[in-house]
Each structure stands twice: as C-alpha cells, then as structure tokens.
Write a protein that holds these residues in place. Structure first.
Motif, mmCIF file in Angstrom:
data_model
loop_
_atom_site.group_PDB
_atom_site.id
_atom_site.type_symbol
_atom_site.label_atom_id
_atom_site.label_comp_id
_atom_site.label_asym_id
_atom_site.label_seq_id
_atom_site.Cartn_x
_atom_site.Cartn_y
_atom_site.Cartn_z
ATOM 1 N N SER A 210 -1.237 -15.192 -5.241
ATOM 2 C CA SER A 210 -0.886 -13.931 -4.582
ATOM 3 C C SER A 210 -0.777 -14.169 -3.079
ATOM 4 N N ASP A 212 0.766 -12.031 0.874
ATOM 5 C CA ASP A 212 1.217 -10.792 1.503
ATOM 6 C C ASP A 212 2.635 -10.460 1.056
ATOM 7 N N ASP A 213 2.975 -9.176 1.025
ATOM 8 C CA ASP A 213 4.305 -8.743 0.616
ATOM 9 C C ASP A 213 5.389 -9.429 1.439
ATOM 10 N N LEU A 214 6.425 -9.907 0.749
ATOM 11 C CA LEU A 214 7.556 -10.559 1.403
ATOM 12 C C LEU A 214 8.820 -9.738 1.189
ATOM 13 N N VAL A 215 9.716 -9.769 2.170
ATOM 14 C CA VAL A 215 11.008 -9.087 2.059
ATOM 15 C C VAL A 215 12.112 -10.083 2.402
ATOM 16 N N LYS A 239 6.428 -11.237 -9.306
ATOM 17 C CA LYS A 239 6.101 -9.814 -9.297
ATOM 18 C C LYS A 239 6.121 -9.254 -7.875
ATOM 19 N N GLY A 240 6.412 -7.970 -7.815
ATOM 20 C CA GLY A 240 6.346 -7.248 -6.552
ATOM 21 C C GLY A 240 5.877 -5.840 -6.811
ATOM 22 N N GLY A 241 6.069 -4.982 -5.826
ATOM 23 C CA GLY A 241 5.600 -3.611 -5.949
ATOM 24 C C GLY A 241 6.292 -2.845 -7.058
ATOM 25 N N CYS A 242 7.603 -3.209 -7.353
ATOM 26 C CA CYS A 242 8.330 -2.438 -8.362
ATOM 27 C C CYS A 242 9.206 -3.284 -9.264
ATOM 28 N N SER A 244 10.102 -7.277 -11.246
ATOM 29 C CA SER A 244 9.644 -8.606 -11.656
ATOM 30 C C SER A 244 10.765 -9.317 -12.364
#
Length: 251
Positions: A210, A212-215, A239-242, A244
């Motif tokens: 896991s 930190d969130d990536l964009v 996987k991400g916030g919404c 996969s």
C-alpha cells in the motif's frame, strides 16, 4: 486547357492559405499531343517557386534547382497519368509518384520555401498545344511530435536482494493464511526473489503493498514465474478508491 496561341500560354491555378508541414498535391494529367515544357504542376509559396514538374524530352520530369531534369516516366499521347507530389517543408524535400509508383524520393526544392499557398498548371506558350487536368486534390499533414513518456518519480522499488533467504520479505505485507511467503535464492543468491507457496486447497497466499494515493499515469513493473501452471493466479491486482484491474493467468 486548349492553347490556340503560338506565343502565350493557358493557365489554371489555385491559391489558398499558407500551408506548412507536409503538403500533398495530386492531379491527373494528359496531353492529346506531346509538347515539351508544359508545366504539369508548379508549386509556389511566399518565398517563390518550390517545385516544378513538367514535360521534357518526351517525359514527365522533375526540374532540379540547377535547371537540370530528372525523368520520371515517358509520356504517351492521349494517356492519363496520376501525379502526386509530396512536399516536406521542414525537410525541404519532395517525393514524386506517378501512377502510385514512387519515382523520385527526397529531391531538393527548386527554391527554398517555408510555406505553400499557390499551385498552377500551364501550357508551354510556344505553340498551340494544350493538356488536360482532372481530380485535383491538395492535403496537409501537420507534423505531430512523438509522444514521450514522462519521467515519473519512483514511489516504491524492491528487488529483495538485501532480504534473508528463508524469511519473509521486508517492506511489503504478506498474508500466509493459505501457506507461506519467503525469500528464495532464485534465479541466484545475488538475484533473489519471493516465493508465494500455497499449501491450502481453499485459501490463498497474498503479497501486497500500500502507498499514498497516486494520480496521473502510474506504472507497475514486476517479474513473474510459475513453477507449475494453474489458472486464476492474480499476477498483479491494482486497487484505488473506486477502480481496480486484474491481470491473471487464464486457460
């Protein structure tokens, strides 16, 4: 174009907004009676004449910058010829096709030019000799820069070479409900890897990481090997916030 004069020419021309990049001019040409010096196609820009295709010594020919000629094809009276001139304004070269066959590649401009905004075709002007023009087409290809992959920041990198053989790998999370996860000296003691050994008939073994969130654009790169093939192995699952996605072995 019917030429009835012994001293003046008959001309057809087309002007347009200045074009750059790669410009292609296509037309059909026919001479009922052969005459030299008929301008099949002359191309101009704000800087002057950039290319000339004309009849010369029984041929359709390309006129060089030193006023010599490169013969492209022998002319037969009453026969149609498909003429295509590809003008590369960046490279300052032209390529000429006759009847869809490349006859001259990367020839120099007659005179240097940065744009094209005018084409014309006209009779020799030295006798009553006309010619036919049909299917005129002008197209432009603006050169597109090749897309370059951005140099991204490495968020996580692990080759397991500093870990101890026989123990769990560090800096990742393992779930050993269905077996064990351990470092192995494969393919060599200097180039180690991790083995997910599944000893259960119904529970799996997981290695995960896991962060930190990536964009933006995210790249996941790894090596994979199965000692014995089985279907439905999740090589990588993201996987991400919404959303996969899965890459799996499939029969």
């Amino acid at each position: 174009m019917e030429d009835t004069s012994e001293s003046d020419s008959v001309q057809i021309s087309k002007s347009f907004e200045a074009l750059t990049g790669i410009v292609t001019i296509q037309l059909k040409f026919k001479q009922p009676s052969y005459k030299s010096s008929a301008k099949v196609l002359r191309v101009k820009g704000g800087d002057g004449i950039s290319a000339i295709i004309e009849t010369k010594d029984g041929h359709i020919a390309y006129r060089n910058s030193d006023d010599t000629y490169k013969n492209l094809i022998e002319v037969k009276e009453g026969q149609w010829y498909d003429v295509k001139l590809v003008v590369n304004l960046q490279a300052q070269t032209t390529s000429t096709y006759i009847n869809d066959e490349l006859k001259l590649e990367n020839a120099n401009f007659y005179r240097p030019a940065t744009t094209i905004d005018f084409i014309e075709s006209f009779t020799p002007g030295s006798g009553a000799f006309g010619h036919n023009i049909d299917n005129l087409l002008i197209s432009q290809q603006t050169e597109v820069e090749e897309e370059v992959d951005p140099e991204g920041e490495i968020v996580f990198e692990k080759n397991f070479n500093e870990d101890v053989v026989g123990e769990e790998p560090t800096d990742v999370t393992v779930s050993e409900a269905g077996g064990t996860v351990s470092v192995v000296d494969l393919p060599s003691a200097e180039n180690k890897s991790v083995y997910l050994e599944d000893t259960s008939e119904e529970t799996n073994v997981i290695l995960s990481k896991s962060f930190d969130d990536l964009v933006g654009t995210v790249t996941v790169d790894l090596k994979f090997m199965q000692p014995s093939y089985t279907s439905s192995t999740k090589i990588v699952r993201v996987k991400g916030g919404c959303n996969s996605c899965n890459h799996r072995n499939k029969e």
